[in-house]
Design a protein around this motif. Structure first.
Motif, PDB file in Angstrom:
ATOM      1  N   ASP A   3       0.575  20.242  -5.708  1.00 42.31           N
ATOM      2  CA  ASP A   3      -1.183  20.698  -5.142  1.00 42.31           C
ATOM      3  C   ASP A   3      -2.214  19.638  -5.610  1.00 42.31           C
ATOM      4  O   ASP A   3      -3.436  19.767  -4.834  1.00 42.31           O
ATOM      5  CB  ASP A   3      -1.126  21.662  -6.307  1.00 42.31           C
ATOM      6  CG  ASP A   3       0.320  22.869  -5.752  1.00 42.31           C
ATOM      7  OD1 ASP A   3       0.519  23.771  -6.656  1.00 42.31           O
ATOM      8  OD2 ASP A   3       0.460  23.021  -4.604  1.00 42.31           O
ATOM      9  N   ILE A   4      -1.663  18.716  -7.242  1.00 41.37           N
ATOM     10  CA  ILE A   4      -2.862  17.763  -6.763  1.00 41.37           C
ATOM     11  C   ILE A   4      -3.260  16.706  -6.378  1.00 41.37           C
ATOM     12  O   ILE A   4      -4.073  16.325  -5.844  1.00 41.37           O
ATOM     13  CB  ILE A   4      -2.305  17.292  -8.167  1.00 41.37           C
ATOM     14  CG1 ILE A   4      -3.632  16.378  -8.602  1.00 41.37           C
ATOM     15  CG2 ILE A   4      -1.296  16.503  -8.239  1.00 41.37           C
ATOM     16  CD1 ILE A   4      -3.458  16.170 -10.641  1.00 41.37           C
ATOM     17  N   SER A   5      -2.191  16.310  -5.652  1.00 43.24           N
ATOM     18  CA  SER A   5      -2.307  15.062  -4.440  1.00 43.24           C
ATOM     19  C   SER A   5      -2.765  16.259  -2.737  1.00 43.24           C
ATOM     20  O   SER A   5      -3.591  15.168  -2.260  1.00 43.24           O
ATOM     21  CB  SER A   5      -0.647  14.305  -4.402  1.00 43.24           C
ATOM     22  OG  SER A   5       0.233  15.852  -3.609  1.00 43.24           O
ATOM     23  N   GLN A   6      -2.499  17.077  -2.884  1.00 45.41           N
ATOM     24  CA  GLN A   6      -3.225  17.743  -1.525  1.00 45.41           C
ATOM     25  C   GLN A   6      -4.490  17.899  -1.084  1.00 45.41           C
ATOM     26  O   GLN A   6      -4.559  17.590  -0.617  1.00 45.41           O
ATOM     27  CB  GLN A   6      -2.521  19.112  -1.387  1.00 45.41           C
ATOM     28  CG  GLN A   6      -0.895  19.343  -1.063  1.00 45.41           C
ATOM     29  CD  GLN A   6      -0.634  20.901  -0.770  1.00 45.41           C
ATOM     30  OE1 GLN A   6      -0.617  21.011  -0.529  1.00 45.41           O
ATOM     31  NE2 GLN A   6       1.176  21.341  -0.989  1.00 45.41           N
ATOM     32  N   GLU A 247       3.622  18.661  10.820  1.00 44.63           N
ATOM     33  CA  GLU A 247       3.655  19.099   9.363  1.00 44.63           C
ATOM     34  C   GLU A 247       4.496  17.770   9.114  1.00 44.63           C
ATOM     35  O   GLU A 247       4.583  17.288   7.849  1.00 44.63           O
ATOM     36  CB  GLU A 247       3.131  19.696   9.170  1.00 44.63           C
ATOM     37  CG  GLU A 247       4.675  20.558   8.365  1.00 44.63           C
ATOM     38  CD  GLU A 247       4.811  21.829   9.757  1.00 44.63           C
ATOM     39  OE1 GLU A 247       5.676  22.393   9.531  1.00 44.63           O
ATOM     40  OE2 GLU A 247       3.974  21.729  10.327  1.00 44.63           O
ATOM     41  N   THR A 248       4.878  17.248  10.230  1.00 39.87           N
ATOM     42  CA  THR A 248       6.751  16.433  10.361  1.00 39.87           C
ATOM     43  C   THR A 248       6.936  15.418  11.003  1.00 39.87           C
ATOM     44  O   THR A 248       6.367  14.946  12.294  1.00 39.87           O
ATOM     45  CB  THR A 248       7.814  17.681  10.509  1.00 39.87           C
ATOM     46  OG1 THR A 248       7.933  19.053   9.848  1.00 39.87           O
ATOM     47  CG2 THR A 248       9.173  16.616  10.113  1.00 39.87           C
ATOM     48  N   VAL A 249       6.922  14.858  10.533  1.00 43.63           N
ATOM     49  CA  VAL A 249       7.305  12.799  10.661  1.00 43.63           C
ATOM     50  C   VAL A 249       8.219  12.836  11.025  1.00 43.63           C
ATOM     51  O   VAL A 249       9.195  12.837  10.083  1.00 43.63           O
ATOM     52  CB  VAL A 249       6.275  12.075  10.240  1.00 43.63           C
ATOM     53  CG1 VAL A 249       6.913   9.987  10.564  1.00 43.63           C
ATOM     54  CG2 VAL A 249       4.927  12.186   9.880  1.00 43.63           C
ATOM     55  N   HIS A 250       8.972  12.415  12.304  1.00 37.54           N
ATOM     56  CA  HIS A 250      10.656  12.416  12.449  1.00 37.54           C
ATOM     57  C   HIS A 250      11.555  10.616  12.263  1.00 37.54           C
ATOM     58  O   HIS A 250      10.040   9.398  13.237  1.00 37.54           O
ATOM     59  CB  HIS A 250      10.577  12.863  13.601  1.00 37.54           C
ATOM     60  CG  HIS A 250      11.006  13.961  13.435  1.00 37.54           C
ATOM     61  ND1 HIS A 250      10.036  15.284  13.641  1.00 37.54           N
ATOM     62  CD2 HIS A 250      11.698  15.341  12.806  1.00 37.54           C
ATOM     63  CE1 HIS A 250       9.542  16.209  13.275  1.00 37.54           C
ATOM     64  NE2 HIS A 250      11.444  16.749  13.743  1.00 37.54           N
ATOM     65  N   ILE A 251      11.792  10.364  11.541  1.00 38.21           N
ATOM     66  CA  ILE A 251      12.019   8.889  11.840  1.00 38.21           C
ATOM     67  C   ILE A 251      13.825   8.891  12.342  1.00 38.21           C
ATOM     68  O   ILE A 251      14.802   9.711  11.677  1.00 38.21           O
ATOM     69  CB  ILE A 251      12.007   8.224  10.469  1.00 38.21           C
ATOM     70  CG1 ILE A 251      11.098   8.043   9.834  1.00 38.21           C
ATOM     71  CG2 ILE A 251      12.416   6.691  10.820  1.00 38.21           C
ATOM     72  CD1 ILE A 251      11.030   9.124   8.749  1.00 38.21           C
ATOM     73  N   PHE A 252      13.611   7.611  13.918  1.00 39.76           N
ATOM     74  CA  PHE A 252      15.253   8.414  14.040  1.00 39.76           C
ATOM     75  C   PHE A 252      16.077   7.278  14.433  1.00 39.76           C
ATOM     76  O   PHE A 252      15.418   6.527  13.878  1.00 39.76           O
ATOM     77  CB  PHE A 252      15.604   8.859  15.667  1.00 39.76           C
ATOM     78  CG  PHE A 252      14.473  10.678  16.029  1.00 39.76           C
ATOM     79  CD1 PHE A 252      15.193  11.412  15.875  1.00 39.76           C
ATOM     80  CD2 PHE A 252      13.443  10.030  16.175  1.00 39.76           C
ATOM     81  CE1 PHE A 252      14.359  12.302  16.334  1.00 39.76           C
ATOM     82  CE2 PHE A 252      13.083  11.408  16.772  1.00 39.76           C
ATOM     83  CZ  PHE A 252      13.551  12.664  16.095  1.00 39.76           C
ATOM     84  N   ARG A 253      17.173   6.701  14.161  1.00 39.95           N
ATOM     85  CA  ARG A 253      18.197   5.648  14.025  1.00 39.95           C
ATOM     86  C   ARG A 253      18.990   5.157  15.408  1.00 39.95           C
ATOM     87  O   ARG A 253      19.180   6.256  16.329  1.00 39.95           O
ATOM     88  CB  ARG A 253      19.262   6.250  12.997  1.00 39.95           C
ATOM     89  CG  ARG A 253      19.645   4.893  12.286  1.00 39.95           C
ATOM     90  CD  ARG A 253      20.463   4.676  11.254  1.00 39.95           C
ATOM     91  NE  ARG A 253      21.126   3.672  10.662  1.00 39.95           N
ATOM     92  CZ  ARG A 253      21.236   3.952   9.442  1.00 39.95           C
ATOM     93  NH1 ARG A 253      21.900   4.507   8.427  1.00 39.95           N
ATOM     94  NH2 ARG A 253      22.059   2.283   9.310  1.00 39.95           N
ATOM     95  N   LEU A 335       3.950  16.769   5.383  1.00 38.60           N
ATOM     96  CA  LEU A 335       2.792  15.937   5.810  1.00 38.60           C
ATOM     97  C   LEU A 335       2.151  16.824   4.908  1.00 38.60           C
ATOM     98  O   LEU A 335       2.349  18.044   4.535  1.00 38.60           O
ATOM     99  CB  LEU A 335       1.981  15.528   7.019  1.00 38.60           C
ATOM    100  CG  LEU A 335       2.609  14.543   7.755  1.00 38.60           C
ATOM    101  CD1 LEU A 335       1.758  14.105   8.859  1.00 38.60           C
ATOM    102  CD2 LEU A 335       2.880  13.253   6.678  1.00 38.60           C
ATOM    103  N   ALA A 336       1.097  16.724   4.330  1.00 40.55           N
ATOM    104  CA  ALA A 336       0.018  17.749   3.544  1.00 40.55           C
ATOM    105  C   ALA A 336      -0.600  18.659   4.448  1.00 40.55           C
ATOM    106  O   ALA A 336      -0.498  19.813   4.265  1.00 40.55           O
ATOM    107  CB  ALA A 336      -0.880  17.279   2.635  1.00 40.55           C
ATOM    108  N   GLU A 337      -1.125  18.148   5.358  1.00 42.13           N
ATOM    109  CA  GLU A 337      -1.892  18.740   6.572  1.00 42.13           C
ATOM    110  C   GLU A 337      -1.405  18.666   8.217  1.00 42.13           C
ATOM    111  O   GLU A 337      -1.989  17.463   8.300  1.00 42.13           O
ATOM    112  CB  GLU A 337      -3.337  18.051   5.866  1.00 42.13           C
ATOM    113  CG  GLU A 337      -4.296  19.319   7.073  1.00 42.13           C
ATOM    114  CD  GLU A 337      -5.471  19.175   6.565  1.00 42.13           C
ATOM    115  OE1 GLU A 337      -6.743  19.617   7.158  1.00 42.13           O
ATOM    116  OE2 GLU A 337      -6.000  17.730   5.768  1.00 42.13           O
TER     117      GLU A 337
END
Length: 476
Positions: A3-6, A247-253, A335-337
């Protein structure tokens, strides 16, 4: 994220942040001008230049050189080529309509308009070629590899693209990457691969640049009509990182064996029939719509086939096919937002692979990455890039995994970089000896000087045997 970082990472907007070609530098563009930063470590971001005077629209730096290509909101048709260490404008060029994007490599500078592309020799800014009467491209979507291969959309009805050899000014190949129009595309750092996404954003495809064959098909998610924010390869070309308005970043291999198999396949023809065959699945439900999901999963043995049949009775055919035939994310970032635009890249910082997320809120977020196991990546540092030359605020997040209430904020100020204030080209010339006042020779000298920089990595250039032209047609 706690919460504090958000609370600290509020939505500010108004910034456009882009990385240079090898992710060692970034530019922050806003209504008050543009600023350049160098990236050397997780803990330190150094501001190396700041312009104060104009509402900037585009600022693209060439690797670690002094050359920056700038477009302002007040003159959107004009490209300014600047030597930022001298605070000088070297030259400028006007175009028929608004400049939408600018791409640079060691030999070419590409300017993209809504219906045309102009290719310049970067060392003297001589116009080498222009591609006109293109399908409308309002986003200025195009990408330039270090090997001077240029990719751009050629249709507003489907995800068809052209790969053009900007070094030799000739078409290479055309392929249909998606059924829906393209929204993102990018070459790998070594120029071997091309990643694409459509306007629907659910599937990411990776192609072999050599022959147009598909290497991978990744499922980003099942939501409809997701807007892709960025699509980039890691510098080692082993991963693809994708951000969107979720809110999601995806990393594919990337599987090296899949690349080898694609390179051995027969090259695609450029005619319409072959282009249609190049994309065997449809976008959004980008699946083999007519295939049997049980058969698609049969390669996994009796258990997989039985599971596919069981799931088929409860889910639509296209969803089942996706589950069994498309590669999933190797790692993710939460992600937070949601709703903000993030430019996401993977780079080496202090010999460790890190995920760098530059957000339109003016922050640079740095995440850890375990390339051996993937999983969820953890936020380790955030840099506030909104502050002008008088200082950069760093937000350090220190937490105890066993106690969510122990997170603390450590805010420090970095010393500003002392650089010459922006000036004019005429001001730079003032005071030079009379015998050096030839306008043409002087600006060419400054341009060559701005382009020069130490080259750390040598990228081999394809010869004709490695990358044979599909059709020797020069665009009119």
């Amino acid at each position: 994220m706690s919460d504090i970082s958000q609370k600290c990472f509020g939505k500010n907007g108004g910034f456009s942040i882009s990385f240079n070609q090898d992710y060692t530098s970034l530019s922050v563009v806003s209504r008050t001008g543009y600023r350049l930063f160098s990236l050397a470590s997780v803990d330190r971001v150094d501001e190396i230049f700041c312009s104060h005077d104009e509402d900037t629209k585009i600022a693209e730096r060439l690797f670690s050189s002094s050359l920056v290509a700038v477009v302002t909101a007040s003159e959107p048709n004009k490209l300014k080529v600047c030597h930022f260490k001298k605070g000088a404008e070297i030259c400028n060029y006007g175009y028929p309509s608004e400049i939408l994007s600018v791409k640079l490599n060691r030999s070419r500078l590409v300017v993209c308009l809504v219906d045309s592309i102009y290719i310049h020799n970067i060392r003297d800014m001589r116009l080498l070629h222009s591609i006109k009467n293109m399908a409308p491209n309002p986003a200025g979507l195009c990408t330039l590899s270090l090997l001077s291969h240029l990719a751009y959309p050629v249709s507003t009805e489907c995800g068809e693209l052209q790969i053009f050899d900007a070094a030799n000014q000739m078409r290479r190949l055309k392929l249909k990457a998606h059924d829906s129009p393209l929204s993102a595309l990018n070459f790998s750092y070594n120029g071997v691969l091309l990643a694409t996404a459509s306007e629907k954003g659910t599937v990411i495809r990776v192609f072999c640049v050599k022959n147009g064959q598909k290497v991978h098909e990744f499922r980003r998610g099942v939501k409809r009509h997701v807007s892709i924010g960025s699509l980039n390869f890691s510098t080692c070309a082993s991963f693809v990182v994708v951000s969107s308005n979720t809110e999601t970043v995806h990393i594919f291999r990337i599987d090296p064996k899949a690349i080898e198999q694609a390179e051995r396949r027969q090259s695609i023809a450029v005619d319409a029939a072959a282009a249609n065959n190049a994309s065997s699945s449809s976008d959004d439900d980008e699946s083999n719509a007519g295939s049997d999901p049980a058969a698609a999963a049969a390669g996994g043995g009796w258990g997989m086939g039985f599971l596919a049949k069981a799931v088929t009775s409860y889910l639509p055919t296209n969803v089942v096919t996706d589950v069994f035939t498309q590669d999933r994310a190797y790692a993710t970032i939460q992600l937070a937002e949601a709703g903000l635009r993030y430019e996401c890249v993977m780079a080496k910082l202090e010999k460790e692979t890190r995920l760098l997320l530059a957000c339109e809120d003016g922050f640079l977020y740095i995440y850890s990455f375990e390339d051996s196991k993937g999983g969820e990546c953890k936020l380790i540092r955030a840099h506030d890039l909104r502050t002008p030359l008088h200082g950069i605020t760093e937000v350090d997040i220190v937490g105890n995994e066993n106690d969510e209430n122990t997170n603390s904020l450590n805010v420090t100020n970095m010393t500003k970089s002392m650089l010459p204030a922006p000036g004019t080209y005429a001001g730079v010339l003032k005071g030079r000896p009379a015998d050096r006042m030839s306008a043409d020779s002087d600006w060419c000298h400054d341009l060559r000087e701005a382009v020069e920089y130490p080259v750390k990595v040598t990228v081999p250039i394809y010869d004709e045997m490695q990358f044979p032209p599909v059709t020797p047609i020069t665009v009119e």
